[in-house]
Design a protein around this motif. Structure first.
Motif, PDB file in Angstrom:
ATOM      1  N   UNK A   1     -16.799   0.884  -0.021  1.00 33.53           N
ATOM      2  CA  UNK A   1     -16.164   0.606   1.267  1.00 33.53           C
ATOM      3  C   UNK A   1     -15.043  -0.401   1.025  1.00 33.53           C
ATOM      4  N   UNK A   2     -13.806   0.010   1.305  1.00 39.20           N
ATOM      5  CA  UNK A   2     -12.638  -0.811   0.994  1.00 39.20           C
ATOM      6  C   UNK A   2     -11.948  -1.216   2.293  1.00 39.20           C
ATOM      7  N   UNK A   3     -11.814  -2.526   2.495  1.00 37.69           N
ATOM      8  CA  UNK A   3     -11.078  -3.028   3.656  1.00 37.69           C
ATOM      9  C   UNK A   3      -9.636  -3.305   3.265  1.00 37.69           C
ATOM     10  N   UNK A   4      -8.706  -2.828   4.099  1.00 35.73           N
ATOM     11  CA  UNK A   4      -7.286  -3.083   3.907  1.00 35.73           C
ATOM     12  C   UNK A   4      -6.683  -3.425   5.263  1.00 35.73           C
ATOM     13  N   UNK A   5      -5.623  -4.197   5.266  1.00 36.37           N
ATOM     14  CA  UNK A   5      -5.088  -4.735   6.517  1.00 36.37           C
ATOM     15  C   UNK A   5      -4.446  -3.669   7.392  1.00 36.37           C
ATOM     16  N   UNK A   6      -3.675  -2.762   6.802  1.00 40.24           N
ATOM     17  CA  UNK A   6      -2.915  -1.772   7.562  1.00 40.24           C
ATOM     18  C   UNK A   6      -3.154  -0.381   7.003  1.00 40.24           C
ATOM     19  N   UNK A   7      -2.636   0.619   7.718  1.00 36.40           N
ATOM     20  CA  UNK A   7      -2.755   1.989   7.215  1.00 36.40           C
ATOM     21  C   UNK A   7      -1.982   2.163   5.914  1.00 36.40           C
ATOM     22  N   UNK A   8      -0.839   1.466   5.786  1.00 31.20           N
ATOM     23  CA  UNK A   8      -0.087   1.536   4.528  1.00 31.20           C
ATOM     24  C   UNK A   8      -0.894   0.934   3.382  1.00 31.20           C
ATOM     25  N   UNK A   9      -1.605  -0.163   3.664  1.00 33.96           N
ATOM     26  CA  UNK A   9      -2.450  -0.770   2.638  1.00 33.96           C
ATOM     27  C   UNK A   9      -3.624   0.147   2.286  1.00 33.96           C
ATOM     28  N   UNK A  10      -4.152   0.846   3.278  1.00 35.13           N
ATOM     29  CA  UNK A  10      -5.210   1.814   2.990  1.00 35.13           C
ATOM     30  C   UNK A  10      -4.718   2.865   2.002  1.00 35.13           C
ATOM     31  N   UNK A  11      -3.532   3.408   2.270  1.00 38.05           N
ATOM     32  CA  UNK A  11      -2.969   4.415   1.377  1.00 38.05           C
ATOM     33  C   UNK A  11      -2.744   3.846  -0.022  1.00 38.05           C
ATOM     34  N   UNK A  12      -2.281   2.597  -0.076  1.00 32.51           N
ATOM     35  CA  UNK A  12      -2.043   1.966  -1.378  1.00 32.51           C
ATOM     36  C   UNK A  12      -3.348   1.778  -2.150  1.00 32.51           C
ATOM     37  N   UNK A  13      -4.413   1.415  -1.452  1.00 32.72           N
ATOM     38  CA  UNK A  13      -5.698   1.225  -2.127  1.00 32.72           C
ATOM     39  C   UNK A  13      -6.233   2.552  -2.662  1.00 32.72           C
ATOM     40  N   UNK A  14      -6.052   3.622  -1.889  1.00 35.14           N
ATOM     41  CA  UNK A  14      -6.469   4.947  -2.359  1.00 35.14           C
ATOM     42  C   UNK A  14      -5.697   5.323  -3.618  1.00 35.14           C
ATOM     43  N   UNK A  15      -4.370   5.115  -3.587  1.00 35.67           N
ATOM     44  CA  UNK A  15      -3.548   5.466  -4.743  1.00 35.67           C
ATOM     45  C   UNK A  15      -3.965   4.682  -5.979  1.00 35.67           C
ATOM     46  N   UNK A  16      -4.254   3.391  -5.799  1.00 41.12           N
ATOM     47  CA  UNK A  16      -4.654   2.572  -6.952  1.00 41.12           C
ATOM     48  C   UNK A  16      -5.985   3.042  -7.514  1.00 41.12           C
ATOM     49  N   UNK A  17      -6.941   3.350  -6.633  1.00 42.76           N
ATOM     50  CA  UNK A  17      -8.239   3.846  -7.103  1.00 42.76           C
ATOM     51  C   UNK A  17      -8.082   5.173  -7.845  1.00 42.76           C
ATOM     52  N   UNK A  18      -7.229   6.052  -7.329  1.00 45.14           N
ATOM     53  CA  UNK A  18      -7.022   7.345  -7.979  1.00 45.14           C
ATOM     54  C   UNK A  18      -6.411   7.151  -9.362  1.00 45.14           C
ATOM     55  N   UNK A  19      -5.434   6.258  -9.454  1.00 44.06           N
ATOM     56  CA  UNK A  19      -4.814   5.977 -10.750  1.00 44.06           C
ATOM     57  C   UNK A  19      -5.859   5.471 -11.747  1.00 44.06           C
ATOM     58  N   UNK A  20      -6.685   4.510 -11.318  1.00 39.76           N
ATOM     59  CA  UNK A  20      -7.718   3.971 -12.201  1.00 39.76           C
ATOM     60  C   UNK A  20      -8.701   5.062 -12.627  1.00 39.76           C
ATOM     61  N   UNK A  21      -9.040   5.923 -11.685  1.00 43.78           N
ATOM     62  CA  UNK A  21      -9.993   6.992 -11.970  1.00 43.78           C
ATOM     63  C   UNK A  21      -9.419   7.982 -12.976  1.00 43.78           C
TER      64      UNK A  21
END
Length: 511
Positions: free
Chosen positions: A353-373
């Motif tokens: 469960x990842x908390x991010x401040x804005x919808x743009x931050x949500x998208x950024x967190x998804x992208x970072x997780x995908x890159x790491x994966x």
């Protein structure tokens, strides 16, 4: 906490107490050093700027507030005033004048009680750093999913007179049984006209792939099925659909199909099922339908049959697709969405469960997780699906993945015929479009956009979006959110063995 900071926070504590606030001084680096519930300002979190810039100190304090909220669920919907102090203005702190600059907020007595309980014995919280997601058990689980168990095989092989309705929790093999049955009938009767029907256009390519070995199996949506029969059938008005069927019968609708199999039956109008029954040749393959009323996202008319047709029901009991941890999170969405049989599901990794401040931050967190994966080599792009509860979020996710050089494909319903799940790209879909599909890893974005349940049909139907989206994940599920609602409050109350909590970008390694 250094000596200088202790002096600062002792001064702050004294000022707050003099003005009638309940105050807690914490010793954990993961929490705000001072937490107070003030009669006028409500809940206040205070930290020292120290050697950080104002922006760095603000980020650090936001992270600590998020950790506090995760640790004390009663604070989930409580507004928190954040305030930074420094040693240079110690005199100003002691007279309490700085409180005048803080905004008015509602005082929450229940927050005082919750914080008093939480800080009763002092605790230290270790905040782990987000690492690439790993799942050692994925290969073993995958092997079990491709074999029919005894109950599934019996459903695929049995003779059917009337309608056989197959129900069961998500991932219990309903689609697999339908396609296995279609393939068996096609092999035994190559001259039969066998139809596999579905409502969702995105599901059709997947069903075609599972039955592609037999040319006498045709996969149709309701629209293409009725058109192939020369019947005009309403796709958005259940009463009109009945009138369309009556008109077709008057024109001389005759049996012409040898076996009908319907997937996602909960999405079918009763008149659509009646149309299939009208054109079914008796004494042949019969009709087998599969569905789950908890996955009805479009209306509440499904899982209903014409009164003239005998119905037998078979319930599959074991969910094979999603892990127990994923199903525990899904079940937390509400009592009406509890996944039966989840105790028999395979064990897996906790849900993230990842908390991010804005919808743009949500998208950024998804992208970072995908890159790491992807960098870890554990997954390929086609193993990953990003599902959104609202269509407008698809563009932001696609931009973030593009900026991270991750190959992705935004899949719209109009492109259903071109959907290739094996294409080496991350798929971005709405939850509605993803019904019937599945991915090894699912990022579910936008649970906070769902309205709190109120018992009405429309709102309850929207709540099922979380149920459907979460259960598209086979092995790993990541939920991102930017604000609270009733569903997220329930999820956050789950134990750490089921749910790992993170804050973007603080808990992530730098690129």
């Amino acid at each position: 906490m250094g000596l200088g900071q202790r002096e600062i926070f002792a001064t702050v504590e004294q000022a707050l107490v003099e003005f009638g606030a309940d105050v807690w001084i914490t010793d954990s680096d993961a929490l705000p050093p001072v937490v107070a519930n003030h009669p006028r300002c409500g809940l206040i979190a205070i930290d020292a700027a120290g050697r950080f810039t104002d922006s760095e100190a603000t980020v650090a304090l936001n992270r600590k507030v998020a950790t506090l909220r995760s640790s004390v669920p009663e604070l989930a919907r409580t507004q928190v005033v954040r305030h930074l102090v420094d040693a240079a203005h110690l005199a100003d702190l002691s007279d309490g004048s700085w409180l005048d600059d803080l905004p008015d907020r509602v005082h929450h007595p229940e927050a005082t009680q919750a914080l008093a309980t939480y800080f009763g014995p002092r605790v230290t919280i270790e905040v782990p750093v987000r690492a690439p997601m790993r799942d050692a058990g994925a290969t073993g689980r995958a092997a079990h999913r491709i074999r029919l168990d005894g109950q599934q095989a019996e459903a695929a092989l049995r003779d059917v007179d009337g309608i056989l309705a197959i129900t069961g929790p998500p991932g219990s093999g309903k689609t697999l049984v339908l396609c296995a049955r279609a393939n068996r009938l096609a092999e035994q009767h190559p001259d039969w006209d066998i139809r596999v029907l579905c409502y969702n256009r995105m599901l059709a390519p997947y069903l075609k792939r599972l039955t592609s070995a037999h040319p006498n199996i045709r996969v149709n949506t309701v629209g293409t099925f009725s058109a192939s029969l020369g019947v005009r059938m309403s796709l958005n008005d259940p009463d009109r659909a009945w009138r369309d069927l009556d008109a077709a019968v008057r024109r001389g609708l005759v049996p012409a199909i040898d076996a009908v199999l319907i997937d996602e039956w909960q999405d079918f109008y009763p008149a659509w099922t009646a149309l299939a029954e009208r054109v079914l040749r008796p004494g042949r393959g019969g009709m087998v339908v599969a569905g789950d009323p908890k996955q009805a996202l479009y209306h509440d008319l499904g899982m209903d049959k014409p009164a003239s047709i005998p119905l037998e029901t078979l319930t599959l009991t074991r969910p094979y697709r999603s892990t127990r941890q994923i199903l525990d999170v899904t079940s937390a969405l509400g009592k009406q969405l509890d996944v039966e049989g989840r105790d028999h599901a395979f064990e897996g990794e906790p849900v993230d469960l990842v908390w991010a401040t804005t919808s743009a931050d949500q998208a950024a967190s998804v992208a970072r997780d995908v890159v790491l994966l992807l960098q870890s080599g554990a997954r390929l792009p086609q193993d990953i699906g990003v599902l959104v509860t609202r269509k407008w979020a698809m563009g932001g996710v696609a931009r973030a993945l593009d900026e991270a050089d991750v190959p992705c494909h935004v899949v719209y319903p109009s492109q259903a015929e071109d959907l290739d799940l094996t294409e080496p790209k991350v798929k971005i879909l709405t939850v509605h479009s993803a019904k019937g599909l599945e991915f090894d890893v699912v990022f579910l974005v936008g649970l906070e956009q769902l309205p709190d349940p109120d018992g009405t049909n429309d709102v309850d139907r929207q709540g099922r979006t979380g149920y459907v989206g979460a259960t598209r994940a086979r092995d790993q599920l990541v939920l991102s959110y930017s604000k609270d609602n009733a569903y997220l409050e329930r999820i956050r109350a789950l134990p750490e063995a089921t749910l790992r909590r993170w804050v973007w970008p603080d808990d992530y390694p730098e690129a």
